[in-house]
Enzyme design. Structure first.
Site, PDB file in Angstrom:
ATOM      1  N   LYS A  22       0.833  -1.216   0.000  1.00  0.00           N
ATOM      2  CA  LYS A  22       0.000   0.000   0.000  1.00  0.00           C
ATOM      3  C   LYS A  22       0.862   1.259   0.000  1.00  0.00           C
ATOM      4  O   LYS A  22       0.641   2.179  -0.786  1.00  0.00           O
ATOM      5  CB  LYS A  22      -0.904   0.002   1.242  1.00  0.00           C
ATOM      6  CG  LYS A  22      -1.547   1.349   1.510  1.00  0.00           C
ATOM      7  CD  LYS A  22      -2.357   1.357   2.789  1.00  0.00           C
ATOM      8  CE  LYS A  22      -1.609   1.646   4.060  1.00  0.00           C
ATOM      9  NZ  LYS A  22      -1.390   3.039   4.413  1.00  0.00           N
ATOM     10  N   ASN A  23       1.853   1.298   0.900  1.00  0.00           N
ATOM     11  CA  ASN A  23       2.602   2.550   1.051  1.00  0.00           C
ATOM     12  C   ASN A  23       3.604   2.785  -0.079  1.00  0.00           C
ATOM     13  O   ASN A  23       4.219   3.843  -0.159  1.00  0.00           O
ATOM     14  CB  ASN A  23       3.293   2.579   2.423  1.00  0.00           C
ATOM     15  CG  ASN A  23       2.271   2.752   3.533  1.00  0.00           C
ATOM     16  OD1 ASN A  23       1.115   3.086   3.279  1.00  0.00           O
ATOM     17  ND2 ASN A  23       2.693   2.515   4.762  1.00  0.00           N
ATOM     18  N   ARG A  92      -4.134  10.485   4.304  1.00  0.00           N
ATOM     19  CA  ARG A  92      -3.008  11.390   4.384  1.00  0.00           C
ATOM     20  C   ARG A  92      -2.038  11.271   3.208  1.00  0.00           C
ATOM     21  O   ARG A  92      -1.438  12.258   2.766  1.00  0.00           O
ATOM     22  CB  ARG A  92      -2.262  11.059   5.677  1.00  0.00           C
ATOM     23  CG  ARG A  92      -1.640  12.211   6.303  1.00  0.00           C
ATOM     24  CD  ARG A  92      -0.850  11.769   7.476  1.00  0.00           C
ATOM     25  NE  ARG A  92       0.382  12.520   7.433  1.00  0.00           N
ATOM     26  CZ  ARG A  92       0.467  13.772   7.812  1.00  0.00           C
ATOM     27  NH1 ARG A  92      -0.559  14.401   8.280  1.00  0.00           N
ATOM     28  NH2 ARG A  92       1.612  14.414   7.709  1.00  0.00           N
ATOM     29  N   CYS A 116      -4.364  12.862  12.745  1.00  0.00           N
ATOM     30  CA  CYS A 116      -5.209  11.674  12.765  1.00  0.00           C
ATOM     31  C   CYS A 116      -5.002  10.984  14.098  1.00  0.00           C
ATOM     32  O   CYS A 116      -4.251  11.457  14.946  1.00  0.00           O
ATOM     33  CB  CYS A 116      -4.906  10.762  11.590  1.00  0.00           C
ATOM     34  SG  CYS A 116      -3.330   9.955  11.717  1.00  0.00           S
ATOM     35  N   ARG A 121       0.892  14.700  13.225  1.00  0.00           N
ATOM     36  CA  ARG A 121       1.327  14.502  11.839  1.00  0.00           C
ATOM     37  C   ARG A 121       1.423  15.800  11.023  1.00  0.00           C
ATOM     38  O   ARG A 121       0.648  16.030  10.083  1.00  0.00           O
ATOM     39  CB  ARG A 121       0.438  13.465  11.151  1.00  0.00           C
ATOM     40  CG  ARG A 121       0.421  12.150  11.917  1.00  0.00           C
ATOM     41  CD  ARG A 121      -0.256  11.048  11.163  1.00  0.00           C
ATOM     42  NE  ARG A 121       0.603  10.464  10.145  1.00  0.00           N
ATOM     43  CZ  ARG A 121       0.208   9.510   9.311  1.00  0.00           C
ATOM     44  NH1 ARG A 121      -1.010   9.065   9.352  1.00  0.00           N
ATOM     45  NH2 ARG A 121       1.046   9.025   8.426  1.00  0.00           N
ATOM     46  N   ASP A 307       4.793   0.649  11.993  1.00  0.00           N
ATOM     47  CA  ASP A 307       3.587   0.009  11.450  1.00  0.00           C
ATOM     48  C   ASP A 307       3.433  -1.444  11.904  1.00  0.00           C
ATOM     49  O   ASP A 307       2.439  -2.091  11.574  1.00  0.00           O
ATOM     50  CB  ASP A 307       3.581   0.083   9.910  1.00  0.00           C
ATOM     51  CG  ASP A 307       3.334   1.498   9.422  1.00  0.00           C
ATOM     52  OD1 ASP A 307       2.925   2.350  10.234  1.00  0.00           O
ATOM     53  OD2 ASP A 307       3.552   1.761   8.221  1.00  0.00           O
ATOM     54  N   ILE A 329       8.438   7.005  16.694  1.00  0.00           N
ATOM     55  CA  ILE A 329       7.988   7.705  15.489  1.00  0.00           C
ATOM     56  C   ILE A 329       6.712   8.493  15.796  1.00  0.00           C
ATOM     57  O   ILE A 329       6.607   9.679  15.478  1.00  0.00           O
ATOM     58  CB  ILE A 329       7.718   6.725  14.321  1.00  0.00           C
ATOM     59  CG1 ILE A 329       8.907   5.785  14.110  1.00  0.00           C
ATOM     60  CG2 ILE A 329       7.375   7.486  13.032  1.00  0.00           C
ATOM     61  CD1 ILE A 329      10.139   6.386  13.521  1.00  0.00           C
ATOM     62  N   ARG A 399      -8.361  -0.462   4.668  1.00  0.00           N
ATOM     63  CA  ARG A 399      -7.488   0.547   4.060  1.00  0.00           C
ATOM     64  C   ARG A 399      -6.152  -0.071   3.663  1.00  0.00           C
ATOM     65  O   ARG A 399      -5.475   0.445   2.768  1.00  0.00           O
ATOM     66  CB  ARG A 399      -7.234   1.692   5.046  1.00  0.00           C
ATOM     67  CG  ARG A 399      -8.478   2.472   5.358  1.00  0.00           C
ATOM     68  CD  ARG A 399      -8.152   3.711   6.119  1.00  0.00           C
ATOM     69  NE  ARG A 399      -7.060   4.421   5.458  1.00  0.00           N
ATOM     70  CZ  ARG A 399      -6.297   5.319   6.033  1.00  0.00           C
ATOM     71  NH1 ARG A 399      -6.480   5.644   7.279  1.00  0.00           N
ATOM     72  NH2 ARG A 399      -5.338   5.906   5.362  1.00  0.00           N
TER      73      ARG A 399
END
Ligand code: EPZ
Length: 420
Positions: A22-23, A92, A116, A121, A307, A329, A399
């Site tokens: 996804k990213n 985002r 979020c 962020r 993540d 993070i 998502r």
């Protein structure tokens, strides 16, 4: 809204194939704005976020076809340069249309994404980098207005309070590929998804060196052409499946995995006593004996990924001993703690740390998903727990995890979806 019902306590067994990342795909889709030629992207996961990006590209004047994991993106006339609040606020990653719009059209109006659930962020690093390339930026009515007669290469230090930024590196790299002269991004993010974007840009004709290291050098070119590219496998989905095998005391063969992207996770799991057979593009994870507690600290790549923090916490919540989880993070990314505690976990949050005292068992409970990776951690906990877990707001999971129910079911899990 749907909820996911999991009847836990089943050892997951079988084979599963990881989808495209996804990213990686989201910024790569944004990068197609840099050309009027057709681009073909393969191995694209069919996710809520990918579909949001398709809508954004269409709203910006692109023609997009999506069929069986292949995206064909073409340019239509009258390319619009406005990325609307309604779309950007839902995801985002859509903010990374700023760099390519500015690079190609020399102007862009992009909604500010806002914070979020995982933290504030900010986008200061994105704007710092783009300003350094000569763009004039102002903020009005929640939108970034950026314009430049000409973008010019620059030396840009992109490190922030929490280290490098993935999407800021992407945004600045995409703005710089069509700038005149040489750009150096110092303290660039080294994540594999940044490397995949750079590889795609190179296929389009960009001149980029050093991607995957903290110093990326870009020599601007006059224009970019179309390209065909296959997205890298999703390292977070792969990691989540590895943990699914361990948390359910199961046996899963996971295909389409790039092990070099999973170094920190595999190292931690081996330290905890897990045994995994690593092959070229796959990994076989079979539970053999109880694990021991290991501390984790999230860091930019190649450190332990933020993540995977929530999912690892679920595993540690039923591992004997004390685990200290430190989030470097997103210091507020702990929404899953209270929900895991509802399932019988013993976790205490102390600022950017969580102290996890392993318990013998979790018990199924109604819980609420707050974000994508928190949902994955609750699904893992539900798979291991005795009894029924119902996870509401399951759209978060959609998502980032393609066909997740189908994949879990094929491994023997008892999962079903219900209307709330
Ligand atoms: C990307 O977000 C990922 N999203 C996130 O994955 C991931 O958690 C994150 O990188 C870190 O690995 C996508 O790739 C679409 P950052 P990004 O900018 O790029 C601070 C998921 O679940 N920062 O690298 O937005 C920031 O607040 C998602 O798939 C600034 O201070 O994250 C954070 O503390 C969630 N100023 C740190 O940097 C800025 O201008 C790293 O964030 C930008 C970021």
């Amino acid at each position: 809204m749907d909820k996911l019902i999991i009847e836990g306590g089943i050892k997951l067994k079988g084979e599963v194939t990881v989808s495209g990342a996804k990213n990686a795909v989201l910024p790569i889709m944004a990068a197609t704005l840099l050309t009027d030629c057709a681009c073909i992207i393969k191995g694209v996961p069919d996710l809520r976020d990918t579909n949001t990006m398709i809508r954004i590209l269409r709203s910006l004047g692109k023609g997009v076809e999506f069929d069986k994991g292949v995206l064909t993106i073409t340019a239509l006339k009258n390319t619009n340069c406005v990325a609307d609040y309604k779309l950007v606020s839902t995801m985002r990653a859509s903010f990374c249309v700023l760099g390519p719009l500015l690079g190609k059209l020399k102007k862009a109006k992009v909604s500010l994404p806002g914070g979020c659930i995982i933290g504030v962020r900010p986008v200061d690093l994105h704007l710092k980098g783009i300003r350094a390339l000569g763009a004039d930026i102002h903020i009005d009515s929640g939108y970034i207005f950026a314009k430049a007669d000409k973008l010019k290469g620059a030396h840009i230090y992109l490190g922030g309070v929490y280290g490098s930024s993935v999407l800021a590196t992407d945004n600045v790299m995409m703005a710089a590929v069509l700038a005149s002269g040489r750009t150096v991004i110092e303290a660039a993010a080294c994540e594999p998804e940044v490397v995949d974007l750079a590889e795609f840009l190179i296929k389009m004709g960009a001149k980029i060196k050093g991607h995957g290291t903290p110093i990326i050098e870009i020599e601007g070119v006059k224009h970019l052409h179309g390209a065909t590219h296959t997205i890298i496998p999703d390292r977070v989905e792969a990691g989540t499946m590895i943990l699914a095998a361990l948390i359910t005391k199961g046996d899963i063969f996971i295909k389409n995995v790039l092990l070099k992207h999973l170094g920190a996770l595999i190292d931690k799991l081996e330290e905890a006593g897990a045994s995994m057979r690593k092959e070229d593009n796959s990994i076989h994870v079979k539970y053999r004996k109880p694990l021991n507690a290991v501390n984790i600290t999230t860091l930019p790549y190649p450190g332990f990924p933020t993540d995977m923090q929530a999912q690892m916490m679920s595993l540690m919540s039923i591992t004997p001993g004390i685990t200290i989880v430190t989030e470097k993070i997103y210091p507020d990314r702990f929404m899953h703690v209270a929900e895991l505690n509802r399932m019988g976990a013993h976790i205490q949050r102390e600022g950017p740390h969580a102290i996890v005292e392993g318990v013998r068992n979790l018990s199924g409970a109604p819980v609420m998903a707050s974000d994508l990776r928190a949902s994955a951690s609750l699904a893992l906990a539900g798979l291991a727990a005795s009894g029924k877990t119902s996870i509401s707001r399951i759209y978060h999971l959609e998502r980032g995890y393609e066909r997740i129910e189908e994949k879990l079911e094929s491994l023997g899990a008892r999962v079903r979806r219900e209307k709330e």
